[in-house]
Design a protein around this motif. Sequence first.
Motif, PDB file in Angstrom:
ATOM      1  N   LEU A  33       1.132  -1.157   0.391  1.00 35.95           N
ATOM      2  CA  LEU A  33      -0.268  -0.019  -0.521  1.00 35.95           C
ATOM      3  C   LEU A  33       1.114   1.471   0.168  1.00 35.95           C
ATOM      4  O   LEU A  33       2.241   1.586   0.740  1.00 35.95           O
ATOM      5  CB  LEU A  33      -0.848  -0.042   1.328  1.00 35.95           C
ATOM      6  CG  LEU A  33      -1.994  -0.701   1.111  1.00 35.95           C
ATOM      7  CD1 LEU A  33      -2.312  -1.123   2.969  1.00 35.95           C
ATOM      8  CD2 LEU A  33      -3.001  -1.068   0.117  1.00 35.95           C
ATOM      9  N   PRO A  34       0.552   2.402  -0.623  1.00 34.26           N
ATOM     10  CA  PRO A  34       0.832   3.883  -0.918  1.00 34.26           C
ATOM     11  C   PRO A  34       1.296   4.506   0.774  1.00 34.26           C
ATOM     12  O   PRO A  34       2.317   4.737   0.864  1.00 34.26           O
ATOM     13  CB  PRO A  34       0.466   4.311  -1.574  1.00 34.26           C
ATOM     14  CG  PRO A  34      -0.965   3.814  -1.452  1.00 34.26           C
ATOM     15  CD  PRO A  34      -0.835   2.821  -1.598  1.00 34.26           C
ATOM     16  N   GLU A  35       0.283   3.734   1.550  1.00 40.82           N
ATOM     17  CA  GLU A  35       0.420   4.077   3.324  1.00 40.82           C
ATOM     18  C   GLU A  35       1.565   3.833   3.745  1.00 40.82           C
ATOM     19  O   GLU A  35       2.212   4.335   4.794  1.00 40.82           O
ATOM     20  CB  GLU A  35      -0.907   3.894   3.334  1.00 40.82           C
ATOM     21  CG  GLU A  35      -1.970   4.766   2.305  1.00 40.82           C
ATOM     22  CD  GLU A  35      -2.855   4.091   2.032  1.00 40.82           C
ATOM     23  OE1 GLU A  35      -3.956   3.894   1.620  1.00 40.82           O
ATOM     24  OE2 GLU A  35      -1.674   2.730   2.025  1.00 40.82           O
TER      25      GLU A  35
ATOM     26  N   VAL B  48       8.088   5.554  11.234  1.00 37.05           N
ATOM     27  CA  VAL B  48       6.616   4.931  11.192  1.00 37.05           C
ATOM     28  C   VAL B  48       5.763   6.015  11.002  1.00 37.05           C
ATOM     29  O   VAL B  48       6.180   6.948  10.336  1.00 37.05           O
ATOM     30  CB  VAL B  48       6.710   4.810  13.746  1.00 37.05           C
ATOM     31  CG1 VAL B  48       7.494   3.909  13.607  1.00 37.05           C
ATOM     32  CG2 VAL B  48       6.765   5.836  13.817  1.00 37.05           C
ATOM     33  N   GLU B  49       5.079   4.940  11.002  1.00 41.32           N
ATOM     34  CA  GLU B  49       3.378   5.626   9.848  1.00 41.32           C
ATOM     35  C   GLU B  49       2.778   5.625  11.034  1.00 41.32           C
ATOM     36  O   GLU B  49       1.819   4.832  11.861  1.00 41.32           O
ATOM     37  CB  GLU B  49       3.550   4.826   8.619  1.00 41.32           C
ATOM     38  CG  GLU B  49       2.574   5.801   7.386  1.00 41.32           C
ATOM     39  CD  GLU B  49       0.867   6.295   8.068  1.00 41.32           C
ATOM     40  OE1 GLU B  49       0.173   7.262   7.697  1.00 41.32           O
ATOM     41  OE2 GLU B  49       0.405   5.489   8.906  1.00 41.32           O
ATOM     42  N   THR B  50       2.201   6.806  11.286  1.00 39.67           N
ATOM     43  CA  THR B  50       1.483   6.825  12.418  1.00 39.67           C
ATOM     44  C   THR B  50       0.033   7.390  12.210  1.00 39.67           C
ATOM     45  O   THR B  50      -1.540   7.962  13.061  1.00 39.67           O
ATOM     46  CB  THR B  50       1.561   7.868  13.663  1.00 39.67           C
ATOM     47  OG1 THR B  50       1.963   9.327  13.370  1.00 39.67           O
ATOM     48  CG2 THR B  50       2.496   6.985  14.528  1.00 39.67           C
TER      49      THR B  50
ATOM     50  N   SER C  74      -9.004  -0.906  21.692  1.00 48.18           N
ATOM     51  CA  SER C  74      -8.698  -0.859  20.876  1.00 48.18           C
ATOM     52  C   SER C  74      -8.718   0.220  19.928  1.00 48.18           C
ATOM     53  O   SER C  74      -7.850   0.077  18.321  1.00 48.18           O
ATOM     54  CB  SER C  74     -10.239  -1.332  20.157  1.00 48.18           C
ATOM     55  OG  SER C  74     -11.505   0.034  20.395  1.00 48.18           O
ATOM     56  N   ARG C  75      -8.167   1.545  20.830  1.00 42.77           N
ATOM     57  CA  ARG C  75      -7.448   2.215  20.188  1.00 42.77           C
ATOM     58  C   ARG C  75      -5.754   2.392  19.757  1.00 42.77           C
ATOM     59  O   ARG C  75      -5.590   1.838  20.517  1.00 42.77           O
ATOM     60  CB  ARG C  75      -7.771   4.025  20.762  1.00 42.77           C
ATOM     61  CG  ARG C  75      -8.515   4.050  21.602  1.00 42.77           C
ATOM     62  CD  ARG C  75      -9.446   5.391  22.211  1.00 42.77           C
ATOM     63  NE  ARG C  75      -8.690   6.668  21.844  1.00 42.77           N
ATOM     64  CZ  ARG C  75      -9.219   7.579  20.721  1.00 42.77           C
ATOM     65  NH1 ARG C  75     -10.262   6.905  20.073  1.00 42.77           N
ATOM     66  NH2 ARG C  75      -8.268   8.283  20.292  1.00 42.77           N
ATOM     67  N   GLU C  76      -6.264   2.423  18.423  1.00 40.18           N
ATOM     68  CA  GLU C  76      -4.749   2.187  17.441  1.00 40.18           C
ATOM     69  C   GLU C  76      -3.940   3.385  17.699  1.00 40.18           C
ATOM     70  O   GLU C  76      -4.850   4.618  16.313  1.00 40.18           O
ATOM     71  CB  GLU C  76      -4.702   1.370  16.583  1.00 40.18           C
ATOM     72  CG  GLU C  76      -3.955   0.319  16.374  1.00 40.18           C
ATOM     73  CD  GLU C  76      -3.046  -0.269  17.271  1.00 40.18           C
ATOM     74  OE1 GLU C  76      -2.040   0.593  17.668  1.00 40.18           O
ATOM     75  OE2 GLU C  76      -3.001  -1.445  17.881  1.00 40.18           O
ATOM     76  N   LEU C  77      -2.478   3.168  16.970  1.00 50.02           N
ATOM     77  CA  LEU C  77      -1.904   3.905  16.207  1.00 50.02           C
ATOM     78  C   LEU C  77      -0.804   3.238  14.605  1.00 50.02           C
ATOM     79  O   LEU C  77      -0.546   3.640  13.813  1.00 50.02           O
ATOM     80  CB  LEU C  77      -1.074   5.313  17.138  1.00 50.02           C
ATOM     81  CG  LEU C  77      -1.241   5.851  17.713  1.00 50.02           C
ATOM     82  CD1 LEU C  77      -0.668   7.391  18.176  1.00 50.02           C
ATOM     83  CD2 LEU C  77      -2.193   6.947  16.464  1.00 50.02           C
ATOM     84  N   LEU C  78      -0.630   2.877  15.036  1.00 46.42           N
ATOM     85  CA  LEU C  78       0.575   2.116  14.993  1.00 46.42           C
ATOM     86  C   LEU C  78       0.060   0.763  14.030  1.00 46.42           C
ATOM     87  O   LEU C  78       0.320   0.569  12.442  1.00 46.42           O
ATOM     88  CB  LEU C  78       1.183   1.421  15.586  1.00 46.42           C
ATOM     89  CG  LEU C  78       3.117   2.819  15.785  1.00 46.42           C
ATOM     90  CD1 LEU C  78       4.084   1.763  16.590  1.00 46.42           C
ATOM     91  CD2 LEU C  78       3.522   3.200  14.861  1.00 46.42           C
ATOM     92  N   GLY C  79      -0.994  -0.188  14.898  1.00 45.64           N
ATOM     93  CA  GLY C  79      -1.434  -1.916  14.283  1.00 45.64           C
ATOM     94  C   GLY C  79      -0.318  -2.814  14.269  1.00 45.64           C
ATOM     95  O   GLY C  79       0.561  -2.869  14.466  1.00 45.64           O
ATOM     96  N   ALA C  80      -1.277  -3.942  14.587  1.00 50.61           N
ATOM     97  CA  ALA C  80      -0.421  -5.196  14.086  1.00 50.61           C
ATOM     98  C   ALA C  80       0.686  -4.769  13.940  1.00 50.61           C
ATOM     99  O   ALA C  80       1.785  -5.695  13.830  1.00 50.61           O
ATOM    100  CB  ALA C  80      -1.165  -5.683  15.364  1.00 50.61           C
ATOM    101  N   GLY C  81      -0.204  -4.506  12.429  1.00 48.27           N
ATOM    102  CA  GLY C  81       1.863  -5.379  11.172  1.00 48.27           C
ATOM    103  C   GLY C  81       2.874  -4.399  11.348  1.00 48.27           C
ATOM    104  O   GLY C  81       3.876  -4.689  11.642  1.00 48.27           O
TER     105      GLY C  81
ATOM    106  N   ILE D 222      16.625   4.872  17.245  1.00 47.95           N
ATOM    107  CA  ILE D 222      16.312   5.927  16.704  1.00 47.95           C
ATOM    108  C   ILE D 222      15.646   5.913  16.082  1.00 47.95           C
ATOM    109  O   ILE D 222      14.628   4.859  14.949  1.00 47.95           O
ATOM    110  CB  ILE D 222      17.001   7.076  16.478  1.00 47.95           C
ATOM    111  CG1 ILE D 222      18.555   7.416  16.522  1.00 47.95           C
ATOM    112  CG2 ILE D 222      16.690   8.482  15.838  1.00 47.95           C
ATOM    113  CD1 ILE D 222      18.708   7.950  15.438  1.00 47.95           C
ATOM    114  N   LEU D 223      13.693   6.674  16.500  1.00 48.60           N
ATOM    115  CA  LEU D 223      12.707   6.354  16.102  1.00 48.60           C
ATOM    116  C   LEU D 223      11.856   7.694  15.315  1.00 48.60           C
ATOM    117  O   LEU D 223      11.636   8.689  16.230  1.00 48.60           O
ATOM    118  CB  LEU D 223      11.073   5.877  17.239  1.00 48.60           C
ATOM    119  CG  LEU D 223      10.189   5.251  16.746  1.00 48.60           C
ATOM    120  CD1 LEU D 223      10.289   3.481  16.253  1.00 48.60           C
ATOM    121  CD2 LEU D 223       9.288   4.813  17.885  1.00 48.60           C
ATOM    122  N   GLY D 224      11.681   7.502  14.265  1.00 47.35           N
ATOM    123  CA  GLY D 224      11.488   8.720  13.670  1.00 47.35           C
ATOM    124  C   GLY D 224       9.966   8.821  13.366  1.00 47.35           C
ATOM    125  O   GLY D 224       9.359   7.877  12.761  1.00 47.35           O
ATOM    126  N   ASN D 225       8.908   9.494  14.464  1.00 49.27           N
ATOM    127  CA  ASN D 225       8.136   9.369  15.099  1.00 49.27           C
ATOM    128  C   ASN D 225       7.215  10.682  14.516  1.00 49.27           C
ATOM    129  O   ASN D 225       7.894  12.051  15.114  1.00 49.27           O
ATOM    130  CB  ASN D 225       7.907   8.657  16.276  1.00 49.27           C
ATOM    131  CG  ASN D 225       6.541   9.215  17.297  1.00 49.27           C
ATOM    132  OD1 ASN D 225       5.045   8.465  17.196  1.00 49.27           O
ATOM    133  ND2 ASN D 225       6.803  10.298  18.121  1.00 49.27           N
TER     134      ASN D 225
END
Length: 563
Positions: free
Chosen positions: A282-284, A301-303, A342-349, A370-373
Amino acid sequence: MKIDRRSLLGLFGAGTASCATTPDLVSAAAVDVRFDHGVASGDPAPDSVVLWTRVTPPAGFDATLPVAVAIGASPDLSDATIRTLTTGPDRDYTVKLVAGDLQPGRDYWFQFRVGEATSPLGRTRTLPVGATARLDLAVVSCQLHPGGLFNAYDAIAGLEALDAVVHLGDYIYEYGAGDGAYGMATGRRLGRIPEPPHEIVTLADYRLRHAQYKSDPDLQAAHARAPFICVWDDHEVANDTWMHGAENHQPATEGDFDARKAAALRAYYEWMPIREAAPGTLPEAINRTFDFGDLASLMMVETRLMARTPPLSHGDLEFVPGSDGTPVPDLEAFMARRNDPSRELLGAGQRAWLRQELTRSRSEGRPWQILGNQVVMARVRGPDVSTLMPPAQLEAVLAGLEPEIRARVESLIALFKLDVPFNLDAWDGFPAARERLYALFREAGVQPIVLAGDSHAFWVNELHDEAGQRRAVEFGTSAVSSPSPADALGGIPLGLALSMVNDEVRFCDQASKGFVLMTLTPDHAEVALMGVSTIFAKPYDLKPVKRYHLPRETGGLGALTEV
């Protein structure tokens, strides 16, 4: 080798990449083109890097053009390799090449050419391999074009030591130029009027907005200085974006959100020096890792678009009858919604990917992860600013505010007396997801450095899980030019208030604009919060707002100290 028109045209058709398939390929010599948007590079690897530009064709031109790019290890390009590709209207005449067969840990220079027209010269750098003694990163976020001048980028372009620029999102903003639109009081004063002048929704809109931003000379200079490593936040699509919508998207008047998102992401991939989404993905899925030799791994990461669940806002705090019938806030119900697992930002994958990457980095012996968040991770409750000054002084400050701002500030003063989070769009709005992330850090055996943008403020935070164990240290960068919450608050010391009432917040500056400059060695990190003296004029001064030292010790991070 000499780069002239004859040698370039002789190489067309033998290139390593193609940006378009339109059959009307025309001779480059017959078209008067320009390079109005500079050059850029990004997503470095040990043996490759993305090179980018945009060819500005004559008005009404709609054919496909051949483009040559030279890349070499010396600024005069005397040792350059020339590669060819094509571009056209199907990708808005942007040009993107993954230049391969490069050497690790080296500076390269590059330039594009169409006929007799040449682009500015760009400089980039590949990732090192093996023993790496030092890493220099500039960290940026939130560049509202009408909000002010991009002086921070001018400062970054002048840095002597720079391996990469880490951009944490809000590269563009979607708002229009109407009266009262975001940042327009400054934008009109500076002559920085959004293009197009309406809120962007279509592919043509997003392309034109990206073009305006990349017309800024300071941003061009920074892109020409070093490779960018980017993720989006929300404004690349619309304010407070989540998986299936956004606060600033109204389906009744702006159509289907998925169509708007698709247009925004297509323009983003066209206009940014980032590798295209892999086939079948996915492009996301913009999350990816960069290893800087044996020194550090940067995980971006993508949030926003992959897993973020519907937002919760302070307006969701409902009122119920109290014991005497007077309405009182139903804080218990509000907090129950906020704490919903159930509130989520990253997701299990994405969490599984991140666990794998953190574990791999540690097992391969790198001292730094380092986490680019995008958004602030620390626990930050809203401050009761009425406790910071005498009532008469607070009233005097409030009296000096615009009526609309005063009403908003007074409502927040009342709200924050209830001990609710300062920003529910940040990780504080998703506490269960944050605990899952901290558990992942523990399982991977790492204490990372977390980088954050979005807030338009500088932050230095020490992050703890619910059990009180320190899990990471966070450095938040202020905006390049976007308004900060404190800009309209007169004498209310918001940053000081936030640091005083929150144990995790070591420092917060809600006023300065600039970037974070981070230098890593095998045994310590030096982090400077770099502020520019103004975003409304030139010249400007650049100086550190604060400096911090963070040692790397056996088993984790050492004590964070101000220097």
